[in-house]
Motif scaffolding. Structure first.
Motif, mmCIF file in Angstrom:
data_model
loop_
_atom_site.group_PDB
_atom_site.id
_atom_site.type_symbol
_atom_site.label_atom_id
_atom_site.label_comp_id
_atom_site.label_asym_id
_atom_site.label_seq_id
_atom_site.Cartn_x
_atom_site.Cartn_y
_atom_site.Cartn_z
ATOM 1 N N GLN A 163 43.998 35.805 42.364
ATOM 2 C CA GLN A 163 45.025 36.549 42.309
ATOM 3 C C GLN A 163 45.047 37.838 42.410
ATOM 4 O O GLN A 163 43.975 38.645 41.980
ATOM 5 N N LEU A 164 46.016 38.758 43.231
ATOM 6 C CA LEU A 164 45.854 40.168 43.353
ATOM 7 C C LEU A 164 46.782 40.757 42.497
ATOM 8 O O LEU A 164 47.725 40.156 41.812
ATOM 9 N N ASP A 165 46.660 42.204 42.257
ATOM 10 C CA ASP A 165 47.619 42.920 41.460
ATOM 11 C C ASP A 165 47.561 44.486 41.909
ATOM 12 O O ASP A 165 46.596 44.855 42.761
ATOM 13 N N TRP A 166 48.630 45.202 41.743
ATOM 14 C CA TRP A 166 48.724 46.486 42.210
ATOM 15 C C TRP A 166 47.980 47.557 41.222
ATOM 16 O O TRP A 166 48.391 47.254 40.162
ATOM 17 N N TYR A 167 47.381 48.577 41.884
ATOM 18 C CA TYR A 167 46.859 49.613 41.016
ATOM 19 C C TYR A 167 47.338 51.085 41.119
ATOM 20 O O TYR A 167 47.269 51.011 42.539
ATOM 21 N N ARG A 168 47.291 51.876 40.383
ATOM 22 C CA ARG A 168 47.764 53.216 40.766
ATOM 23 C C ARG A 168 46.877 54.302 39.939
ATOM 24 O O ARG A 168 46.136 53.565 38.788
ATOM 25 N N PRO A 169 46.684 55.511 40.259
ATOM 26 C CA PRO A 169 46.227 56.380 39.398
ATOM 27 C C PRO A 169 46.962 56.706 38.056
ATOM 28 O O PRO A 169 48.354 56.289 37.946
ATOM 29 N N LEU A 170 46.336 56.956 36.923
ATOM 30 C CA LEU A 170 47.153 57.271 35.851
ATOM 31 C C LEU A 170 48.311 58.287 35.952
ATOM 32 O O LEU A 170 49.183 58.138 35.247
ATOM 33 N N ASP A 171 48.075 59.329 36.729
ATOM 34 C CA ASP A 171 48.832 60.298 36.769
ATOM 35 C C ASP A 171 50.134 60.102 37.835
ATOM 36 O O ASP A 171 51.098 60.841 38.277
ATOM 37 N N MET A 172 50.152 58.642 38.491
ATOM 38 C CA MET A 172 51.236 58.495 39.703
ATOM 39 C C MET A 172 52.191 57.460 39.008
ATOM 40 O O MET A 172 51.633 56.048 39.171
ATOM 41 N N THR A 212 38.627 49.456 53.337
ATOM 42 C CA THR A 212 37.356 49.847 52.650
ATOM 43 C C THR A 212 36.660 48.525 52.955
ATOM 44 O O THR A 212 37.144 47.550 52.454
ATOM 45 N N ASN A 213 35.174 48.744 53.002
ATOM 46 C CA ASN A 213 34.328 47.604 53.102
ATOM 47 C C ASN A 213 33.814 47.276 51.527
ATOM 48 O O ASN A 213 32.934 46.303 51.347
ATOM 49 N N SER A 214 34.026 48.310 50.645
ATOM 50 C CA SER A 214 33.464 48.222 49.538
ATOM 51 C C SER A 214 34.733 48.013 48.306
ATOM 52 O O SER A 214 35.378 49.156 48.205
ATOM 53 N N LEU A 215 34.725 47.100 47.496
ATOM 54 C CA LEU A 215 35.868 46.992 46.802
ATOM 55 C C LEU A 215 35.605 48.090 45.382
ATOM 56 O O LEU A 215 36.557 48.588 45.045
ATOM 57 N N SER A 216 34.310 48.342 45.178
ATOM 58 C CA SER A 216 34.258 49.181 44.090
ATOM 59 C C SER A 216 34.424 50.543 44.726
ATOM 60 O O SER A 216 35.126 51.275 43.757
ATOM 61 N N THR A 217 34.199 50.791 45.817
ATOM 62 C CA THR A 217 34.597 52.124 46.333
ATOM 63 C C THR A 217 36.237 52.184 46.361
ATOM 64 O O THR A 217 36.782 53.266 46.024
ATOM 65 N N GLY A 218 36.934 51.238 46.664
ATOM 66 C CA GLY A 218 38.364 50.905 46.639
ATOM 67 C C GLY A 218 39.094 51.475 45.318
ATOM 68 O O GLY A 218 39.867 52.215 45.089
ATOM 69 N N PHE A 219 38.257 50.847 44.341
ATOM 70 C CA PHE A 219 38.717 51.342 42.912
ATOM 71 C C PHE A 219 38.584 52.633 42.655
ATOM 72 O O PHE A 219 39.283 53.374 42.072
ATOM 73 N N GLU A 220 37.318 53.288 42.987
ATOM 74 C CA GLU A 220 37.067 54.566 42.850
ATOM 75 C C GLU A 220 38.254 55.597 43.360
ATOM 76 O O GLU A 220 38.590 56.642 42.977
ATOM 77 N N MET A 221 38.505 55.155 44.603
ATOM 78 C CA MET A 221 39.298 55.892 45.128
ATOM 79 C C MET A 221 40.797 56.010 44.863
ATOM 80 O O MET A 221 41.589 57.016 44.465
ATOM 81 N N VAL A 222 41.166 54.676 44.102
ATOM 82 C CA VAL A 222 42.406 54.750 43.274
ATOM 83 C C VAL A 222 42.321 55.481 42.244
ATOM 84 O O VAL A 222 43.162 56.293 41.600
ATOM 85 N N ALA A 223 41.168 55.525 41.407
ATOM 86 C CA ALA A 223 40.951 56.194 40.100
ATOM 87 C C ALA A 223 40.853 57.881 40.402
ATOM 88 O O ALA A 223 41.327 58.618 39.428
ATOM 89 N N SER A 224 40.589 58.276 41.544
ATOM 90 C CA SER A 224 40.584 59.721 41.710
ATOM 91 C C SER A 224 41.854 60.165 42.395
ATOM 92 O O SER A 224 41.898 61.540 42.743
ATOM 93 N N GLY A 225 42.925 59.422 42.481
ATOM 94 C CA GLY A 225 44.024 59.763 42.960
ATOM 95 C C GLY A 225 44.358 59.689 44.553
ATOM 96 O O GLY A 225 45.460 60.366 44.890
ATOM 97 N N LEU A 226 43.422 59.101 45.253
ATOM 98 C CA LEU A 226 43.729 59.200 46.649
ATOM 99 C C LEU A 226 44.924 57.976 47.215
ATOM 100 O O LEU A 226 45.213 58.376 48.217
ATOM 101 N N GLY A 227 45.159 57.406 46.224
ATOM 102 C CA GLY A 227 46.175 56.387 46.639
ATOM 103 C C GLY A 227 46.425 54.937 45.757
ATOM 104 O O GLY A 227 45.751 55.272 44.567
ATOM 105 N N VAL A 228 47.270 54.162 46.038
ATOM 106 C CA VAL A 228 47.305 53.041 45.283
ATOM 107 C C VAL A 228 46.370 51.766 45.875
ATOM 108 O O VAL A 228 46.062 51.984 46.978
#
Length: 295
Positions: A163-172, A212-228
């Protein structure tokens, strides 16, 4: 006439050339040619016609292939029924998607090692479109990937979905998907294609997708505020618990990810088939151990 000669004949017939058969069998081209020549001498007939694009079976070659396939299947059955699992020392070339590598792959490798203690395993983590080509090219024995593979030669064992879910930065707090970049799977993946279509239908062509080819990188991109991001719950839960990212609900979700354990079933390798069944068992056990994560 030997089993090695017949096995070599089958690989040349299946792949349409001496070079490809030599690569598959990890022997030299002269060795392949010598085995075929010896077999033709023993049978007193030509088995292949040679051309600029490879080789083709003669009428006698077609007849021999039918018998050789039966012999090869019987040999695999004998190995499966008679050889103790602790004596199996072959190489398993395993391809896995990153989603699997970050969830139940360690448990699968542990189970394989426990069942086949002398087994040698070569693991490649790659995107599913590449693994499909590698599998059909016989450079992988087993691929755990977003499937199934529809080629007639491939066998697919269904695995639990993710199952998939939507993730956002904490300040968004309330992301606007018509303008906020959506970070997700590789451009050549089924999730990327489905997400692109859905976003454009719902929000128009202003919607942006960052693959992104890397899911770990994708999560870091979200955490850093680059998008959802839209990622598997099984991977995102830990980061949510660590208060690094948060989930949100735009009112819809993409289709859950479907995975298969896929291998070449024609010709069938009983050991690889058993490894695929072990993967299916481990995946089901993993799903049962985390209630609410998988569909």
């Amino acid at each position: 006439m030997t089993l090695e000669q017949l096995r070599t004949f089958l690989w040349v017939a299946r792949l349409g050339g001496v070079r490809k058969a030599a690569e598959q069998m990890n022997i030299s081209q002269p060795a392949v040619s010598s085995r075929i020549s010896s077999l033709e001498t023993y049978l007193g007939t030509s088995l292949f016609t040679r051309g600029s694009t490879g080789v083709r079976l003669t009428k006698q070659g077609v007849l021999l292939r039918a018998h050789a396939e039966q012999i090869a299947a019987l040999v695999e059955r004998i190995k499966a029924d008679v050889m103790p699992s602790e004596t199996v020392s072959t190489l398993l070339r395993l391809g896995v998607a990153e989603t699997i590598a970050q969830t139940w792959l360690p448990a699968f490798l542990t189970r394989l090692h426990r069942t086949f203690p002398k087994l040698k395993i070569e693991v490649s983590v790659d995107i599913s479109v590449n693994m499909r080509e590698m599998l059909l090219d016989r450079s992988l024995d087993l691929a755990i990937m977003m499937g199934p593979v529809s080629d007639y030669s491939a066998d697919n064992l269904d695995l639990p979905t993710f199952q998939l879910d939507w993730y956002r930065p904490l300040d968004m707090a309330e992301p606007d998907l018509s303008t906020t970049p959506v970070i997700t799977y590789n451009r050549n993946s089924r999730p990327h294609r489905e997400l692109t279509r859905e976003l454009h239908e719902r929000y128009g062509h202003t919607a942006q997708i960052f693959p992104t080819n890397s899911l770990s990188t994708g999560f870091e991109m979200v955490a850093s505020g680059l998008g959802v991001g839209i990622f598997p719950i099984a991977l995102g839960r830990r980061l949510v618990e660590e208060n690094r990212i948060a989930t949100f609900d735009p009112g819809w979700l993409p289709t859950p990810l479907r995975f298969t354990a896929t291998y070449i079933g024609e010709p069938r390798d009983e050991f690889v088939a058993e490894a695929a069944q072990i993967a299916q068992t481990v995946a089901i056990e993993h799903e049962a151990s985390i209630p609410g994560i998988h569909a």
